[in-house]
Design an enzyme around this catalytic site. Structure first.
Site, PDB file in Angstrom:
ATOM      1  CG  HIS A   1       8.604 -10.480  35.056  1.00 32.46           C
ATOM      2  ND1 HIS A   1       8.521 -10.476  36.353  1.00 32.46           N
ATOM      3  CD2 HIS A   1       9.413  -9.388  34.919  1.00 32.46           C
ATOM      4  CE1 HIS A   1       9.710  -9.884  36.847  1.00 32.46           C
ATOM      5  NE2 HIS A   1      10.164  -9.223  35.776  1.00 32.46           N
TER       6      HIS A   1
ATOM      7  CG  HIS B   1      12.616 -11.696  31.705  1.00 31.48           C
ATOM      8  ND1 HIS B   1      13.531 -12.513  32.049  1.00 31.48           N
ATOM      9  CD2 HIS B   1      12.764 -10.737  32.847  1.00 31.48           C
ATOM     10  CE1 HIS B   1      14.237 -12.480  33.054  1.00 31.48           C
ATOM     11  NE2 HIS B   1      13.746 -11.360  33.538  1.00 31.48           N
TER      12      HIS B   1
ATOM     13  CG  ASP C   1      13.239  -7.266  38.678  1.00 27.66           C
ATOM     14  OD1 ASP C   1      12.489  -7.832  37.951  1.00 27.66           O
ATOM     15  OD2 ASP C   1      14.607  -7.090  38.259  1.00 27.66           O
TER      16      ASP C   1
ATOM     17  CG  HIS D   1      11.181  -4.187  35.317  1.00 33.49           C
ATOM     18  ND1 HIS D   1       9.843  -4.370  35.222  1.00 33.49           N
ATOM     19  CD2 HIS D   1      11.865  -5.167  35.567  1.00 33.49           C
ATOM     20  CE1 HIS D   1       9.787  -5.698  35.729  1.00 33.49           C
ATOM     21  NE2 HIS D   1      10.898  -6.174  35.730  1.00 33.49           N
ATOM     22  CG  ASP D   2      12.582  -7.274  32.954  1.00 34.72           C
ATOM     23  OD1 ASP D   2      13.511  -6.819  33.110  1.00 34.72           O
ATOM     24  OD2 ASP D   2      12.138  -7.915  33.513  1.00 34.72           O
TER      25      ASP D   2
END
Length: 426
Positions: free
Chosen positions: A160, A156, A306, A196-197
């Site tokens: 990514h 993560h 994802d 998103h992360d």
């Protein structure tokens, strides 16, 4: 023009290069927190639950000016001088190719893959002109996003995020979406994919809950990481001032819709989204001229992006599998060391990459991408499903070479059911 842009960014570099200026970082930093945590254990024979909660707070205080957040001297110069020339520029010309090698691109851009790729996509989709974006503010915004990912995380991290953003771009190019999405939809999708992360601590939600982490308390043990990623993204949007020229109502709508996209990546809610999507497909009532239906499709697209690693070719997919498993195992090592109870799939002594990947593809990935192929029956969808089949066969071949692989596979079937509820590092 380009000369004015260069002068403005050069001015930023000069200001940041003043003596005494310290590069700052927002949010959590698991590497530092865990290092302190480990050092403490060398002194104390046992660590109480209270100390665990205190040392794993992940909070860091900021010391530098808010105005100068976002870029170090060397990183800014890399952006100016290296990102868009030579081989990196050639790769960007094929950014819509499903075989795009994000690892190679990250090396060619000297670790700036997320900034370089996302800026290019904003330009490619005409978003800079359409929304009258300040290019310097956009650069600063993207650099802040990249810096808020933890490079210490095996999986993560910003690479990514760049990979997910590239996959999202590929899905936006699919005929059904390309003929229906608006510039607003594209803007939200790319920002959500890139963030998103954001500020992911490298551990999963159950870990945060059982250590009574402040984020688990703040979000009441519900989509803890996804809520944090969303709120972190909102913070950077406001701090950058990238959309300060838009009406307040539009900015609030942007933040809410980005949140809805990011929250959809919570793997524990996969059945909820998948059932709704399947229901629309069964009834044939999915109308992309309806904003709500279009938003649901974008949520499903981000979910696919994802977890699309097994849909890539073997060379890329295998690297991602090794990275995510190492992050699982790193968490398991910490849980063992401090007697926290090892989370499912996180014990390197009993699990293997092959078993984890086979289970993940069987119980989570294939159902999602099968429904996506029903919605978008294109060459890309068939390519992705084809890669899943080939990669699964490759992992089964490796699994047969491992001792006691049958027992491990049986154990994974139970673990994979738990995975849908709590354990995938969303």
């Amino acid at each position: 023009d380009q000369t004015a842009l260069y002068i403005r960014m050069l001015g930023d570099v000069r200001v940041r290069s003043r003596a005494g200026f310290e590069t700052e970082r927002r949010g959590s930093h698991p590497y530092i927190d865990f290092r302190i945590f480990h050092a403490q254990s060398e002194i104390e024979a046992s660590v109480s639950a209270r100390n665990i909660r205190r040392l794993l707070s992940f909070q860091r205080y900021l010391r530098s000016s808010r105005f100068f957040r976002g870029a170090t001297v060397c990183r800014s110069l890399n952006i100016l001088d290296e990102d868009y020339n030579g081989q990196a520029k050639c790769m960007l010309e094929k950014v819509g190719n499903w075989n795009f090698d994000i690892f190679l691109f990250d090396r060619l851009t000297n670790g700036n893959s997320l900034v370089s790729l996302t800026f290019h996509l904003f330009s490619l989709h005409g978003l800079i002109e359409y929304f009258h974006l300040d290019m310097v503010k956009l650069r600063r915004f993207l650099v802040m996003i990249q810096e808020d990912y933890h490079s210490q995380n095996p999986y993560h991290n910003a690479v990514h995020a760049a990979d997910v953003t590239q996959a999202m771009h590929c899905y936006l190019k699919e005929p059904k979406l390309a003929n229906s999405v608006t510039p607003w939809d594209i803007l939200l999708s790319l920002i959500a994919a890139a963030t998103h992360d954001l500020d992911h601590p490298g551990v999963n939600q159950p870990f945060l809950i059982k250590t009574n982490h402040y984020l688990a308390t703040l979000y009441k043990n519900t989509s803890v990481l996804e809520n944090h990623h969303w709120r972190s993204a909102v913070g950077l949007l406001r701090e950058s001032g990238l959309f300060s020229h838009l009406p307040l109502e539009s900015r609030h709508e942007m933040e809410a819709q980005i949140g809805a996209l990011i929250l959809a990546t919570d793997i524990s809610r996969q059945n909820e989204y998948l059932s709704l999507f399947r229901s629309h497909l069964d009834k044939g009532d999915l109308h992309l001229d309806d904003g709500r239906h279009r938003h649901l499709v974008l949520q499903m697209a981000l979910k696919c992006a994802d977890i699309c690693n097994p849909c890539r070719n073997w060379e890329l997919s295998k690297q991602w599998s090794e990275k995510v498993t190492e992050e699982f195992f790193h968490q398991g090592d910490i849980e063992k060391k401090y007697h926290l109870g090892v989370s499912p799939l996180c014990d390197r002594q009993t699990e293997s990459i092959a078993n984890i990947q086979i289970g993940f593809m069987t119980y989570l990935q294939e159902p999602l991408f099968t429904e996506w192929a029903r919605f978008s029956d294109t060459r890309l969808s068939q390519t992705m499903l084809g890669h899943v089949g080939l990669n699964k066969a490759s992992w089964k071949g490796l699994q047969r070479q491992q001792p006691s692989s049958e027992d491990a596979s049986a154990a994974f079937e139970l673990n994979s059911q738990l995975l849908t509820q709590e354990n995938r590092l969303s």
